[in-house]
Scaffold this motif. Sequence first.
Motif, mmCIF file in Angstrom:
data_model
loop_
_atom_site.group_PDB
_atom_site.id
_atom_site.type_symbol
_atom_site.label_atom_id
_atom_site.label_comp_id
_atom_site.label_asym_id
_atom_site.label_seq_id
_atom_site.Cartn_x
_atom_site.Cartn_y
_atom_site.Cartn_z
ATOM 1 N N ILE A 36 13.569 -3.022 14.706
ATOM 2 C CA ILE A 36 12.388 -2.620 13.934
ATOM 3 C C ILE A 36 12.070 -1.149 14.176
ATOM 4 C CG2 ILE A 36 9.935 -3.044 13.506
ATOM 5 C CD1 ILE A 36 10.342 -5.869 14.625
ATOM 6 N N PRO A 37 12.109 -0.303 13.115
ATOM 7 C CA PRO A 37 11.591 1.060 13.242
ATOM 8 C C PRO A 37 10.059 0.957 13.329
ATOM 9 C CG PRO A 37 12.983 0.792 11.285
ATOM 10 C CD PRO A 37 12.631 -0.566 11.774
ATOM 11 N N LEU A 38 9.540 1.018 14.541
ATOM 12 C CA LEU A 38 8.125 0.706 14.790
ATOM 13 C C LEU A 38 7.286 1.972 14.829
ATOM 14 C CD1 LEU A 38 6.126 -1.602 15.473
ATOM 15 C CD2 LEU A 38 6.721 -1.267 17.877
ATOM 16 N N SER A 39 6.271 2.016 13.977
ATOM 17 C CA SER A 39 5.379 3.169 13.924
ATOM 18 C C SER A 39 3.994 2.746 14.402
ATOM 19 C CB SER A 39 5.306 3.709 12.496
ATOM 20 O OG SER A 39 4.633 2.769 11.662
ATOM 21 N N ALA A 40 3.010 3.590 14.132
ATOM 22 C CA ALA A 40 1.632 3.244 14.463
ATOM 23 C C ALA A 40 0.969 2.476 13.333
ATOM 24 C CB ALA A 40 0.834 4.515 14.762
ATOM 25 N N GLY A 41 1.692 2.285 12.238
ATOM 26 C CA GLY A 41 1.129 1.629 11.059
ATOM 27 C C GLY A 41 1.084 0.120 11.175
ATOM 28 N N ILE A 69 5.516 -7.099 11.378
ATOM 29 C CA ILE A 69 6.836 -7.704 11.569
ATOM 30 C C ILE A 69 7.083 -7.991 13.047
ATOM 31 C CG2 ILE A 69 9.323 -7.364 11.302
ATOM 32 C CD1 ILE A 69 8.598 -5.476 8.918
ATOM 33 N N ALA A 70 6.810 -6.999 13.897
ATOM 34 C CA ALA A 70 7.059 -7.149 15.331
ATOM 35 C C ALA A 70 6.192 -8.259 15.933
ATOM 36 C CB ALA A 70 6.805 -5.818 16.049
ATOM 37 N N SER A 71 4.901 -8.224 15.650
ATOM 38 C CA SER A 71 3.999 -9.230 16.230
ATOM 39 C C SER A 71 4.237 -10.607 15.620
ATOM 40 C CB SER A 71 2.540 -8.807 16.048
ATOM 41 O OG SER A 71 2.238 -8.626 14.679
ATOM 42 N N GLY A 72 4.634 -10.644 14.341
ATOM 43 C CA GLY A 72 4.928 -11.914 13.681
ATOM 44 C C GLY A 72 6.131 -12.605 14.288
ATOM 45 N N LEU A 73 7.185 -11.817 14.581
ATOM 46 C CA LEU A 73 8.377 -12.386 15.213
ATOM 47 C C LEU A 73 8.050 -12.907 16.615
ATOM 48 C CD1 LEU A 73 11.060 -9.775 14.085
ATOM 49 C CD2 LEU A 73 10.935 -12.177 13.388
ATOM 50 N N SER A 94 11.451 4.401 17.854
ATOM 51 C CA SER A 94 10.630 5.391 17.177
ATOM 52 C C SER A 94 11.332 6.737 17.308
ATOM 53 C CB SER A 94 9.229 5.450 17.800
ATOM 54 O OG SER A 94 8.391 6.315 17.066
ATOM 55 N N TYR A 95 10.897 7.721 16.535
ATOM 56 C CA TYR A 95 11.585 9.005 16.557
ATOM 57 C C TYR A 95 10.634 10.106 16.113
ATOM 58 C CZ TYR A 95 12.027 7.719 11.628
ATOM 59 O OH TYR A 95 11.765 7.305 10.350
ATOM 60 N N GLY A 96 11.096 11.342 16.229
ATOM 61 C CA GLY A 96 10.285 12.488 15.816
ATOM 62 C C GLY A 96 10.176 13.504 16.935
ATOM 63 N N ASP A 130 23.614 -5.954 13.987
ATOM 64 C CA ASP A 130 22.157 -6.118 14.046
ATOM 65 C C ASP A 130 21.517 -6.014 12.664
ATOM 66 O OD1 ASP A 130 22.510 -6.248 16.769
ATOM 67 O OD2 ASP A 130 21.941 -4.160 17.127
ATOM 68 N N LEU A 131 20.317 -6.576 12.533
ATOM 69 C CA LEU A 131 19.545 -6.474 11.296
ATOM 70 C C LEU A 131 18.436 -5.457 11.486
ATOM 71 C CD1 LEU A 131 19.018 -10.190 10.169
ATOM 72 C CD2 LEU A 131 20.774 -8.602 9.427
ATOM 73 N N ILE A 132 18.365 -4.469 10.626
ATOM 74 C CA ILE A 132 17.274 -3.489 10.675
ATOM 75 C C ILE A 132 16.227 -3.899 9.645
ATOM 76 C CG2 ILE A 132 16.622 -1.073 10.393
ATOM 77 C CD1 ILE A 132 19.461 -0.312 11.202
ATOM 78 N N VAL A 133 15.004 -4.108 10.107
ATOM 79 C CA VAL A 133 13.926 -4.580 9.222
ATOM 80 C C VAL A 133 12.747 -3.620 9.326
ATOM 81 C CG1 VAL A 133 12.394 -6.495 8.656
ATOM 82 C CG2 VAL A 133 14.650 -6.966 9.624
ATOM 83 N N ASN A 134 12.424 -2.958 8.217
ATOM 84 C CA ASN A 134 11.284 -2.036 8.254
ATOM 85 C C ASN A 134 10.116 -2.589 7.441
ATOM 86 O OD1 ASN A 134 11.914 -1.581 5.576
ATOM 87 N ND2 ASN A 134 12.884 0.381 5.931
ATOM 88 N N GLY A 135 9.013 -1.864 7.443
ATOM 89 C CA GLY A 135 7.810 -2.353 6.763
ATOM 90 C C GLY A 135 7.330 -1.473 5.632
#
Length: 350
Positions: free
Chosen positions: A200-205, A211-215, A227-229, A304-309
């Motif tokens: 999961i590309p996890l941001s502050a959004g 997705i993360a908390s649901g899983l 995360s990146y930047g 792996d599966l990449i799942v974004n929001g």
Amino acid sequence: MSIVKFLSGKSHQWINYNINDYIIWIAADNNKLIAENIAKELENIKIINEKNISKILNNIGDHFGVIVIYKDWSFAAVDACRSNPIYWHHAKNGYLLSSQAQTIANLVKPALDINQRLAFQMSGYTIGDGTLWSSIKNINCGEFIFFCNKGDFYKSKYFTYCPWIKKETTYLNLKNMLKLEINKILENLVKKANGRTIIIPLSAGLDSRLIASGLKKIGYNNVKCFSYGLRNNFESKASKKIAEKLGFQWKFIEINYTKIRKYFQSNQYKAFFENCNDGCAKPGIQDAYAIKKLIDEEFISHQDLIVNGNSGDFISGGHLPVISKEWYVQNNKHNIIDVIFDEHYKKHYS
């Protein structure tokens, strides 16, 4: 002899199956199973028509792109969000189809569509089913094309997203319906993952956090986040806290001017950009460098599966113009469509 020819191009996810007398090209997570089910359903159909094709496509229930080639007819379809695009060109002796518009363009050398080029330059997208080339079209979301002979075809929608249809019920019921739908999506995702790691590309959004908390809630713990930047950016700080709270592995990829400039000049990036050139939407490059680094550092693998929001913006209406006070002015009631169009035009085509 078939009137349709499929050119797979550089898209490795398309697999070919010969089942009975059907040639089935498919891009999906469960390629073989879906292809076998389609062939089985076709065998039980006496007359192929729009209704029967729609039923077959609605029964797939997964992300897909599919092309079925038979003796004297063929059809091609994409799923409800066009996750595996299909492009087509009407040639003299039939139809050329491909997973990449550029593959067809390299072969037939079509003229550029000046109007679509302008739309692309202004917004990053072409309009409707058009591409940058005048004689190459794409199949839109939830749509299929049926080819019956060298000069005859028709398009049809088997799925339409229609959020404007009201359901007269209470707010609490609507909330519960949404919860059930989210749980169903998460359970389908876990089933599809089948033990594989979900990235999961996890941001502050809120979208990626859902997705993360649901899983986590439904008990799937084979999850990694990243995360990146720029170093110490607020998105990554929040991302790390969320991942730690949920007990998921987390990694940060630093991106700065020097690193990203070097990557953009690399042959690997040029190949990535070339493979993603579909002629109707600019490629998403935001995560490209981060994912490359994560693969290099073996934090993620090709299985792996990449799942974004990101798509949550479209559900919430984030892609729409900010509501203007002008929309409610009494004098504008007769030309409200013009007002809305102008606002939309200024936001997306400026």
